[in-house]
Design a protein around this motif. Sequence first.
Motif, PDB file in Angstrom:
ATOM      1  N   ASN A 136      87.540  37.202  51.574  1.00  0.00           N
ATOM      2  CA  ASN A 136      87.150  37.740  52.889  1.00  0.00           C
ATOM      3  C   ASN A 136      85.820  37.157  53.353  1.00  0.00           C
ATOM      4  N   TYR A 137      85.733  36.896  54.634  1.00  0.00           N
ATOM      5  CA  TYR A 137      84.462  36.494  55.239  1.00  0.00           C
ATOM      6  C   TYR A 137      84.317  37.203  56.579  1.00  0.00           C
ATOM      7  N   THR A 186      84.122  29.366  47.848  1.00  0.00           N
ATOM      8  CA  THR A 186      82.912  28.901  48.543  1.00  0.00           C
ATOM      9  C   THR A 186      82.607  27.426  48.231  1.00  0.00           C
TER      10      THR A 186
HETATM   11  C1  LIG Z   1      85.058  42.605  53.409  1.00  0.00           C
HETATM   12  C2  LIG Z   1      84.304  41.455  52.800  1.00  0.00           C
HETATM   13  C3  LIG Z   1      83.560  40.603  53.619  1.00  0.00           C
HETATM   14  C4  LIG Z   1      82.857  39.531  53.070  1.00  0.00           C
HETATM   15  N1  LIG Z   1      82.116  38.698  53.895  1.00  0.00           N
HETATM   16  C5  LIG Z   1      81.416  37.665  53.364  1.00  0.00           C
HETATM   17  C6  LIG Z   1      80.637  36.795  54.195  1.00  0.00           C
HETATM   18  O1  LIG Z   1      80.609  36.919  55.421  1.00  0.00           O
HETATM   19  N2  LIG Z   1      79.937  35.799  53.594  1.00  0.00           N
HETATM   20  C7  LIG Z   1      79.975  35.604  52.226  1.00  0.00           C
HETATM   21  O2  LIG Z   1      79.318  34.660  51.745  1.00  0.00           O
HETATM   22  N3  LIG Z   1      80.712  36.393  51.428  1.00  0.00           N
HETATM   23  C8  LIG Z   1      81.444  37.397  51.952  1.00  0.00           C
HETATM   24  N4  LIG Z   1      82.213  38.182  51.130  1.00  0.00           N
HETATM   25  C9  LIG Z   1      82.359  37.799  49.696  1.00  0.00           C
HETATM   26  C10 LIG Z   1      83.465  36.737  49.582  1.00  0.00           C
HETATM   27  O3  LIG Z   1      84.718  37.319  49.932  1.00  0.00           O
HETATM   28  C11 LIG Z   1      83.645  36.134  48.181  1.00  0.00           C
HETATM   29  O4  LIG Z   1      83.757  37.165  47.246  1.00  0.00           O
HETATM   30  C12 LIG Z   1      82.532  35.215  47.766  1.00  0.00           C
HETATM   31  O5  LIG Z   1      82.382  34.187  48.729  1.00  0.00           O
HETATM   32  C13 LIG Z   1      82.810  34.564  46.403  1.00  0.00           C
HETATM   33  O6  LIG Z   1      84.046  33.910  46.447  1.00  0.00           O
HETATM   34  P1  LIG Z   1      84.319  32.651  45.517  1.00  0.00           P
HETATM   35  O7  LIG Z   1      85.790  32.422  45.494  1.00  0.00           O
HETATM   36  O8  LIG Z   1      83.474  31.492  45.933  1.00  0.00           O
HETATM   37  O9  LIG Z   1      83.797  33.127  44.108  1.00  0.00           O
HETATM   38  P2  LIG Z   1      84.698  33.688  42.885  1.00  0.00           P
HETATM   39  O10 LIG Z   1      85.504  32.548  42.349  1.00  0.00           O
HETATM   40  O11 LIG Z   1      85.406  34.907  43.333  1.00  0.00           O
HETATM   41  O12 LIG Z   1      83.592  34.100  41.861  1.00  0.00           O
HETATM   42  C14 LIG Z   1      83.042  33.144  40.959  1.00  0.00           C
HETATM   43  C15 LIG Z   1      81.690  33.616  40.457  1.00  0.00           C
HETATM   44  O13 LIG Z   1      80.762  33.661  41.556  1.00  0.00           O
HETATM   45  C16 LIG Z   1      79.864  34.737  41.370  1.00  0.00           C
HETATM   46  N5  LIG Z   1      79.987  35.696  42.481  1.00  0.00           N
HETATM   47  C17 LIG Z   1      81.020  35.817  43.349  1.00  0.00           C
HETATM   48  N6  LIG Z   1      80.773  36.771  44.258  1.00  0.00           N
HETATM   49  C18 LIG Z   1      79.567  37.285  43.962  1.00  0.00           C
HETATM   50  C19 LIG Z   1      78.749  38.298  44.550  1.00  0.00           C
HETATM   51  N7  LIG Z   1      79.124  38.982  45.661  1.00  0.00           N
HETATM   52  N8  LIG Z   1      77.553  38.551  43.981  1.00  0.00           N
HETATM   53  C20 LIG Z   1      77.139  37.876  42.899  1.00  0.00           C
HETATM   54  N9  LIG Z   1      77.857  36.897  42.289  1.00  0.00           N
HETATM   55  C21 LIG Z   1      79.053  36.604  42.815  1.00  0.00           C
HETATM   56  C22 LIG Z   1      80.177  35.362  40.074  1.00  0.00           C
HETATM   57  O14 LIG Z   1      79.426  34.737  39.078  1.00  0.00           O
HETATM   58  C23 LIG Z   1      81.651  35.019  39.885  1.00  0.00           C
HETATM   59  O15 LIG Z   1      82.038  35.098  38.581  1.00  0.00           O
HETATM   60  C24 LIG Z   1      82.913  39.281  51.671  1.00  0.00           C
HETATM   61  C25 LIG Z   1      83.683  40.123  50.848  1.00  0.00           C
HETATM   62  C26 LIG Z   1      84.366  41.193  51.407  1.00  0.00           C
HETATM   63  C27 LIG Z   1      85.172  42.083  50.505  1.00  0.00           C
END
Ligand SMILES: Cc1cc2nc3c(=O)[nH]c(=O)nc-3n(C[C@H](O)[C@H](O)[C@H](O)COP(=O)(O)OP(=O)(O)OC[C@H]3O[C@@H](n4cnc5c(N)ncnc54)[C@H](O)[C@@H]3O)c2cc1C
Length: 364
Positions: A136-137, A186
């Motif tokens: 989600n973003y 990301t």
């Molecule tokens: C409703 C909602 C809205 C969101 N809006 C945004 C937004 O506008 N912008 C934004 O950047 N993100 C936002 N997020 C968070 C986003 O959805 C992802 O969870 C985040 O970008 C990580 O995704 P990834 O696949 O890159 O990491 P993943 O592969 O899911 O995680 C890999 C590793 O990254 C680290 N990590 C991931 N998430 C976090 C965290 N929140 N805090 C600390 N460490 C973390 C951890 O070490 C984790 O093991 C939102 C989430 C929700 C539920």
Amino acid sequence: MLIKSGIASNILKSQAASKLVYRYGPFRSLRSDTLLNRKNTLNKKLFVFGGISLTIGALYNFYSAYESKRVLETPDLNPITFSKYAITYKESIDDTHFLLELTPIGLNSRDIWKEIRNSKIWSVEVKQPDIMVVRNYTPLPLYFNKKDQRLHQVPSVKHVEENKEFDTYNNSLMFYIKKYENGEVTRWLCEKPIDAIVEIRGPIIDLNVNEIVSDYSSKTGLIPSIQFITAGTGIVSALQLAFQDYKGFKINLVDVCNDIHELGPLKELTLQRSLNSSIFTLKNIETKNDLKLIHVPSTLAKLLDIPYQPQSRSNISTAVFSAVCGPEGFVSLVAGPKLGNTQGQIAGLLANIGWTSRNVYKMY
Ligand SMILES: Cc1cc2nc3c(=O)[nH]c(=O)nc-3n(C[C@H](O)[C@H](O)[C@H](O)COP(=O)(O)OP(=O)(O)OC[C@H]3O[C@@H](n4cnc5c(N)ncnc54)[C@H](O)[C@@H]3O)c2cc1C
């Protein structure tokens, strides 16, 4: 003699003729045959080459038409199927934060800001197609204007109705994203170039603020305050509302960050908004300098609104609702841990000052 000479002249004539034949005849016919053959072969080759070119051209045109039709046929943004958006702006703020603008392509033309009308917090799901996962973003109501190279607020419904010109606003969605080193989505998003296609679906309503405040407004006739307590990219949920011109409630934002510069161009917009808008106030805690992390809870506690009580006449700032948004540890500190997808009990700093599960929502 006469006869002889007649014969001789005939012989001479025929010799001359045969010479002629010899000099020109056989060679001429051989060459013309070869030329003719070559010409035929060339014609055949040209014909085959032309045929192949035409076929390739036709196939290419057919494929391009098919491709552009396929691209144009992307559905309007909806919560079930994925729609294609192009990356139209991308700015790296630092090693881990970036801004990303996605613009609908083809016939996909839904102006979601106009539809949702400011009173809901919503996000979209971005698909990472290689591993088939979504994240989600939260879009911000901003767009990048190519003329002055700056971010602007998306035109309000009023402006759109007045037909004002917003040349580079094409129903785009702006995202503030934190890149995690091991983050599947990301890291992938961050590497995508301008014009790359990204598939998203939504809107997903994360919080309907209107439902929360309408009861209060109708009973008291006052404009209620909603408190946001955020850290990291959690701030976007509050900014999504704060950057719009809705007058139905006030937003009190308490944000904890390492350094406000992590917001990049959003920093100026946020500060300006909190100075100039009667609906948005910002209290900011930066942890980069002296503030030891151990002191964050007590500093934060001093900035929090208490829950609104109708009979209370205290001057302490109150709010009718608190939304908490940020990393897991932060949410636990402020409001107690979330249990998977459920809210869990309200604990932490908010519980200490009287907030309960009736008026607190842990977002993410
Ligand atoms: C409703 C909602 C809205 C969101 N809006 C945004 C937004 O506008 N912008 C934004 O950047 N993100 C936002 N997020 C968070 C986003 O959805 C992802 O969870 C985040 O970008 C990580 O995704 P990834 O696949 O890159 O990491 P993943 O592969 O899911 O995680 C890999 C590793 O990254 C680290 N990590 C991931 N998430 C976090 C965290 N929140 N805090 C600390 N460490 C973390 C951890 O070490 C984790 O093991 C939102 C989430 C929700 C539920």
